[in-house]
Motif scaffolding. Structure first.
Motif, PDB file in Angstrom:
ATOM      1  N   ARG A 188       0.839  -1.192   0.000  1.00 43.32           N
ATOM      2  CA  ARG A 188       0.000   0.000   0.000  1.00 43.32           C
ATOM      3  C   ARG A 188       0.881   1.252   0.000  1.00 43.32           C
ATOM      4  O   ARG A 188       1.852   1.332   0.726  1.00 43.32           O
ATOM      5  CB  ARG A 188      -0.927  -0.022   1.218  1.00 43.32           C
ATOM      6  CG  ARG A 188      -2.009  -1.097   1.094  1.00 43.32           C
ATOM      7  CD  ARG A 188      -2.337  -1.751   2.406  1.00 43.32           C
ATOM      8  NE  ARG A 188      -2.872  -0.818   3.374  1.00 43.32           N
ATOM      9  CZ  ARG A 188      -4.130  -0.399   3.404  1.00 43.32           C
ATOM     10  NH1 ARG A 188      -4.981  -0.834   2.494  1.00 43.32           N
ATOM     11  NH2 ARG A 188      -4.556   0.422   4.331  1.00 43.32           N
TER      12      ARG A 188
ATOM     13  N   SER B 191      -7.562  -3.274  -0.881  1.00 46.35           N
ATOM     14  CA  SER B 191      -6.153  -3.673  -0.797  1.00 46.35           C
ATOM     15  C   SER B 191      -5.731  -4.078   0.606  1.00 46.35           C
ATOM     16  O   SER B 191      -4.614  -4.525   0.806  1.00 46.35           O
ATOM     17  CB  SER B 191      -5.256  -2.525  -1.284  1.00 46.35           C
ATOM     18  OG  SER B 191      -5.400  -1.410  -0.420  1.00 46.35           O
TER      19      SER B 191
ATOM     20  N   THR C 144      -1.276   1.773  -4.686  1.00 49.47           N
ATOM     21  CA  THR C 144      -0.825   0.394  -4.465  1.00 49.47           C
ATOM     22  C   THR C 144       0.299   0.062  -5.432  1.00 49.47           C
ATOM     23  O   THR C 144       0.393   0.633  -6.530  1.00 49.47           O
ATOM     24  CB  THR C 144      -1.960  -0.625  -4.725  1.00 49.47           C
ATOM     25  OG1 THR C 144      -2.401  -0.495  -6.083  1.00 49.47           O
ATOM     26  CG2 THR C 144      -3.119  -0.431  -3.776  1.00 49.47           C
TER      27      THR C 144
END
Lengths: 161, 655
Positions: B169, B183, B367
């Motif tokens: 991340r 995510s 990401t």
């Protein structure tokens, strides 16, 4: 449901709801568009009644759409006149065979009764699962399945007779 | 015109989905709703709470699948830009054809699991699935009567793939809630895939792990054209093994209801167009190969594209939310997501993908996904050890056998009628169309509800949470309660008289409810309800019955006879079959819906007629004990008759 989530729901489902209304209301684009707007406004007003434990957002919207169509059938709306009810179909004749077949099928679809129409629309056109259709029309699974089969059977007879 | 089969009609009905509202209306309606909702949000908090509750259940359930989806989508649909100091970069200005050729090679050299844009879970078997079923769990996916289709138009160069993705991340992740949520779960994913040359044999294993390295989900599937065996494990004391036998592809028997289009029905496929569509599907409509970057002796194509994401979008509709920039409506929460992908030039393999908020910079990084891919052309025996079940836990087995599905279903119905000694009513001159016993379906559901077994999940707090998430998943409950307590058996009879399709529906109950109470479920709040005594001939004897006539008032609608085909029943009101409604053009109109009720030997019968005269009905009661051959024969005839109309009854899906 906040406003943004609702807008997103509109983005995701307006085509499906429009199509359902379009085919249920004599395939008239103008009426279908107007009613689809009403349905979403109504859904926003009724959002407190949405219970995600009972149905998905999608089936809830279909249920509102269905009830709105029934309302129209049961209560004449002043703004809809006879001319409005004329189908788009006659204006959209195409020469190629597939379109002719599609128009033929759309015409036959209109010959089904209301219940049969909505079953065909929801299950075969919108490709909702039987249990989703059952939730929307308020029947049990088995009865819905039977009714869908009957509706297709009848459509087949109408198409081939 | 050539007679249209049911399958052809079904196909054509699907094409009616092309009907869409005008873009002008969409713009106006959206704007209207936007204004309306923004200025009319007094009760927003209450419903928002409900939505949160819903999302909580769904989100948690779908998290593993959606993370994978996100991982795969992000990886496959955009461009990879890898900023690496000291690297050599060469801008590219490729022609459309050159670019398409590279995209095609990327499709060939990466596994479906990495590239498939619409894969919703690690267990997806049918990679073309695009609706919510794609995010269902393995059993639902595996409960298919026909073997799933594999392979794309472009096809794959290799028979075996191993993929691993690790998601990191970035600095800006908190600025986009939708991507933040996707995510945050199962950031590590591994998959193994093998297929033979014609894709008739497919093996797949996929595993997801939490950020702490704990198992989130495990799925293994070994599939041939005849059957599949899958294992699902969530870290609990047992795993589920599901063996599915598919029905034969073509046999011409009643059991074989797969549609094999004849030559006339086949659609000519424009291969170039299809390939381009597939490329667009995987890479997005605005993907562009912008440059070549050389690092550590390897050269990469850098591909870039962008899409608009509503960063406050509810998690569960994220799947459908990616909209090309050019087509996106303006909204305050809509953000442009820029995707960069790096594809190794020599191997065409995807190596890295980064997503950025609005523009490319490390501060805007959402990401970063790193792909590890191994691939080779091997025989299955060389990689067979990858496709064994890996856990030494108890294995509970279930079988879905669709080889003789129709025969099995017949047997189930006959067994039920025998065990319960259900008394059926047959009608002289009409043939049995359908017969359903609700209990058969409830039994099937109950046999596969291992998701609601606490032991399917790990012990301790984490397992408690996983179990709670599953039990909160709302669709499970709603799928069973609606019809569980309804009629024992539902039958339908019909005959065709000229153009008129006459039919009779008979629902058989055995309840403690009075006739009046039972009929309330059928008449649905009429404006007026009349009950009259009637009688029917049953086994040559007059049997007292009641006729419930529900009346509904409505205002006239139109003179357009298309609405109401003359003389044809037409109403949505009522719960059994369409009740009668007459064409009505002026003033206040009424419609009626009639149901008949009678009791025999402890069974309650609710009957509805369609284009059928009540006086013409002569019933004969039958039970398996007294008339086994008759009932078996009627059921046999029913299946034969409907085999060209109705596909085999589906197994009840879990969700």
């Amino acid at each position: 449901m906040d406003a943004d989530e609702f807008i997103t729901a509109f983005d995701n489902y307006h085509e499906s709801i429009y199509r359902f209304v379009y085919y249920r209301l004599n395939q008239n684009k103008q009426i279908a568009e107007d009613l689809t707007s009403d349905i979403f406004l109504k859904a926003w007003e009724k959002r407190k009644k949405f219970n995600p434990a009972k149905s998905s957002l999608k089936t809830w919207l279909y249920t509102i759409a269905r009830n709105s169509v029934i309302d129209i059938y049961r209560k004449k709306k002043k703004e809809i006149n006879i001319e409005d009810i004329n189908s788009d179909l006659i204006f959209s004749e195409e020469v190629n065979e597939n379109n002719n077949l599609m128009n033929f099928l759309k015409a036959k679809l209109k010959l089904l009764n209301e219940s049969e129409q909505e079953l065909i629309i929801l299950h075969y056109i919108e490709e909702l699962e039987i249990k989703e259709v059952a939730v929307i029309i308020g029947k049990n699974y088995s009865a819905t399945k039977v009714a869908i089969n009957r509706a297709l059977n009848k459509l087949k007879i109408l198409v081939n007779k | 015109m050539k007679e249209l089969s049911s399958e052809k009609i079904e196909d054509k009905l699907k094409e009616l989905r092309n009907q869409k509202p005008s873009s002008e209306w969409v713009n106006n309606a959206r704007s209207e709703i936007y204004t309306f909702t923004k200025t009319n949000s007094s009760s927003q908090k209450i419903l928002f709470f409900n939505i949160l509750s819903m999302l909580k259940g769904r989100k948690k359930f779908l998290i593993p699948a959606l993370l994978l989806f996100f991982t795969i989508v992000v990886a496959s649909s955009g461009l990879l830009l890898y900023y690496f100091f000291g690297s050599q970069k060469k801008d590219l200005n490729l022609s459309y054809e050159e670019q398409q050729e590279i995209f095609k090679n990327i499709l060939k050299n990466n596994s479906n699991n990495i590239l498939a844009k619409n894969v919703g879970n690690t267990n997806a078997q049918n990679l073309s699935a695009t609706d919510e079923s794609a995010s269902r769990d393995s059993v639902a996916s595996s409960a298919k009567m026909s073997a799933p289709a594999y392979g794309g138009i472009v096809g794959s160069e290799y028979s075996y793939y191993y993929n691993k993705t690790e998601t990191r991340r970035g600095n800006a992740i908190s600025l986009c809630k939708a991507i933040d949520e996707t995510s945050s779960y199962s950031p590590s994913y591994e998959s193994y895939q093998y297929h033979n040359s014609d894709w008739t044999e497919n093996h797949e294993k996929s595993i997801t792990y939490s950020a702490e390295g704990e198992l989130d989900s495990y799925y293994l599937s070994n599939q041939t054209s005849d059957s599949s065996t899958s294992y699902e494990y969530r870290g609990g004391s047992f795993a589920i093994k599901t063996i599915t036998y598919y029905q034969a592809a073509t046999s011409g028997s009643v059991d074989d209801l797969n549609v094999v289009p004849n030559a006339e029905d086949r659609v000519e496929i424009n291969v170039d167009e299809s390939v381009n569509n597939e490329i667009t599907n995987y890479f997005g409509s605005d993907a562009k190969i912008t440059s070549e970057v050389t690092e550590n002796g390897k050269t990469y194509y850098v591909i870039e594209h962008s899409y608009v994401q509503d960063c406050n979008q509810p998690f569960y509709i994220l799947l459908d939310s990616r909209v090309p920039v050019a087509e996106q409506e303006s909204s305050p929460d809509n953000k442009t997501i820029v995707v960069e992908e790096w594809v190794e030039k020599d191997t065409f393999q995807l190596r890295r993908s980064k997503t950025y908020l609005e523009s490319i910079s490390e501060d805007n990084l959402l990401t970063e996904i790193v792909f590890t891919t191994e691939m080779s052309n091997v025989s299955f025996s060389e990689v067979a050890d990858k496709f064994n079940f890996d856990y030494g836990v108890e294995i509970k087995e279930q079988v879905n056998d669709y080889r003789n599905y129709v025969e099995n279903e017949k047997q189930d119905i006959v067994s039920y009628l025998t065990e319960e000694n259900v008394q059926l009513l047959f009608i002289d001159g009409l043939t049995l169309d359908n017969i359903y016993a609700s209990k058969i379906w409830t039994d099937r559901i109950n046999s596969t509800n291992y998701y609601l077994d606490r032991n399917f999940y790990p012990s301790g707090e984490r397992g408690d949470k996983m179990y709670e998430e599953m039990t909160q998943f709302s669709r499970f409950d709603s799928s069973t309660e609606a019809w569980y307590d309804e009629a024992l058996v539902i039958t339908n009879f019909s005959k065709l008289v000229g153009d008129i399709y006459q039919s009779v529906g008979i629902n058989i109950h055995q309840s403690n409810k009075s006739a009046d109470d039972l009929l309330k479920n059928y008449t649905y709040n009429p404006d007026n309800l009349e009950v009259a005594d009637v009688s029917f001939m049953v086994n040559g004897v007059a049997v007292a019955a009641k006729k419930y006539t529900a009346t509904y008032s409505y205002e006239s609608m139109t003179t357009d006879e298309i609405y109401y085909k003359e003389g044809e029943a037409s109403s949505s009101v009522g719960t059994m079959i369409a009740p009668d409604i007459a064409p009505c053009t002026e003033g206040t109109c009424t419609s009626t819906s009639s149901f008949y009720y009678l009791e025999l030997n402890g069974f309650q019968y609710v009957i509805q007629l369609y284009e059928t005269d009540e006086a013409s009905l002569i019933f004969t009661s039958k039970t398996m004990q007294s008339d086994s051959e008759f009932i078996r024969s009627a059921i046999e005839e029913m299946y034969t008759k409907r085999s060209d109309v109705v596909k085999p009854t589906e197994p009840m899906p879990l969700y």
